[in-house]
Design an enzyme around this catalytic site. Structure first.
Site, PDB file in Angstrom:
ATOM      1  N   HIS A  12      77.886  97.968  12.338  1.00 12.01           N
ATOM      2  CA  HIS A  12      77.543  96.961  13.360  1.00 12.01           C
ATOM      3  C   HIS A  12      76.340  96.103  12.935  1.00 12.01           C
ATOM      4  CE1 HIS A  12      75.122 100.471  15.361  1.00 12.01           C
ATOM      5  NE2 HIS A  12      74.328  99.791  14.561  1.00 12.01           N
ATOM      6  N   HIS A  59      69.080  99.399  19.815  1.00 13.99           N
ATOM      7  CA  HIS A  59      68.000  99.213  18.838  1.00 13.99           C
ATOM      8  C   HIS A  59      66.758  98.687  19.556  1.00 13.99           C
ATOM      9  CE1 HIS A  59      71.870  98.986  16.754  1.00 13.99           C
ATOM     10  NE2 HIS A  59      71.266  99.396  15.666  1.00 13.99           N
ATOM     11  N   HIS A 197      72.889 103.035   4.569  1.00 15.72           N
ATOM     12  CA  HIS A 197      71.844 102.022   4.555  1.00 15.72           C
ATOM     13  C   HIS A 197      70.470 102.623   4.809  1.00 15.72           C
ATOM     14  CE1 HIS A 197      73.060 101.866   8.848  1.00 15.72           C
ATOM     15  NE2 HIS A 197      72.205 100.924   9.168  1.00 15.72           N
ATOM     16  N   GLU A 244      73.336 106.983  11.433  1.00 16.93           N
ATOM     17  CA  GLU A 244      74.225 106.379  12.443  1.00 16.93           C
ATOM     18  C   GLU A 244      75.660 106.905  12.333  1.00 16.93           C
ATOM     19  OE1 GLU A 244      72.068 102.042  13.218  1.00 16.93           O
ATOM     20  OE2 GLU A 244      73.937 102.091  12.117  1.00 16.93           O
TER      21      GLU A 244
HETATM   22 FE   LIG Z   1      72.356 100.129  13.976  1.00 22.02          FE
END
Ligand SMILES: [Fe+2]
Length: 283
Positions: A12, A59, A197, A244
């Protein structure tokens, strides 16, 4: 009973939303990424789900370090796109499905999951970017998402996030909840975030294609093994934000053991992450 027909997982990355909103999807940097979702857009246009249970993480848009629910379910009628610093994304307000959301809340809480009930919440790129990737940008003349959405926010920002096993079991409890709801609804569950990431520090930009590929393979072939991966392995192998991926296990836990992989896509890079995407259909 209502039925979960399929699961979708996708990254996302916020820059994907910005690329869509600024009309850059055909630029050379972005074109290969968006090409990877053409199949998915056709597929979901045929599938026409009534409701998507969309597992994502906030977030610091709706929640902050002042309030950190591990699992939070959106039971409101609607959820406006959050302003993440550049104004809200120019996407439709997300319509909820309060009846099913409350039913899932009741069923999972009585199954001993401590679900936070959220009656007012704005939703950020974690939720809206997957909608844009799967449905494309709604036209101004018909400005709404084609299905209802139940946001299910998971804390993967502040330690300690839930374990993969906890997420997997929550998925199973969600399946039980959906299947005990009034008949006729066609439901999908999406897991978002990932893949590898790391956004900061000396390892920023870390990409581990081998780990990501094994995770995609495991989702289809041996998801129970993925549920045993400890946090430290995600951080070591997939970077600090790779955690995540535990949200994908909620999606997978809500599907049948023999769910069939019908599509996958993997692309590096988008921003400084690997983008992964998989579609699994229940038999
Ligand atoms: Fe994220």
């Amino acid at each position: 009973m209502a039925r979960i027909v399929a699961g979708v997982a996708t990254s996302h990355v916020p820059a994907i939303g910005a690329a869509i909103d600024q009309g850059k999807t055909q630029e050379p940097y972005w074109q290969p990424l968006f090409a990877g979702f053409e199949f998915s857009k056709r597929w979901i246009a045929e599938q026409k789900p009534d409701v998507v249970v969309l597992v994502y993480n906030d977030h610091a848009s709706a929640f902050s370090l002042e309030l950190i629910p591990t699992f939070a379910i959106g039971c409101a009628e609607s959820f406006a796109p959050a302003d993440e610093g550049w104004g809200p994304r120019p996407v439709p307000v997300v319509e909820g499905h309060p009846e099913l959301a409350w039913h899932i809340a009741q069923s999972t809480i009585l199954d001993e999951f401590d679900m936070t009930i959220v009656n007012r919440m704005e939703v950020d790129h974690g939720l809206t970017v997957p909608l844009s990737l799967m449905f494309g940008q709604p036209a101004a003349s018909n400005f709404h998402w084609p299905c209802k959405v139940i946001p299910l926010a998971v804390n993967v920002v502040q330690y300690p996030p839930p374990t993969g096993n906890r997420c997997w079991n929550l998925g199973r409890a969600i399946r039980k909840a959906v299947e005990s709801f009034a008949p006729g609804l066609k439901v999908m569950i999406w897991g978002t975030g990932g893949m590898s990431h790391q956004l900061q520090g000396p390892r920023a930009g870390l990409i581990n294609r081998a780990f990501d590929t094994a995770f995609l393979d495991g989702l289809t072939r041996d998801p129970a093994a993925l549920a045993r991966i400890p946090h430290v392995d995600y951080v070591r192998e997939a970077g600090s934000e790779g955690i995540e991926l535990v949200m994908w296990l909620i999606m997978r836990g809500a599907l049948a053991a023999d769910a069939r992989e019908i599509y996958r896509f993997y692309h590096v890079p988008a921003s400084n992450t690997a983008v992964g995407h998989i579609i699994l259909e229940n038999p």
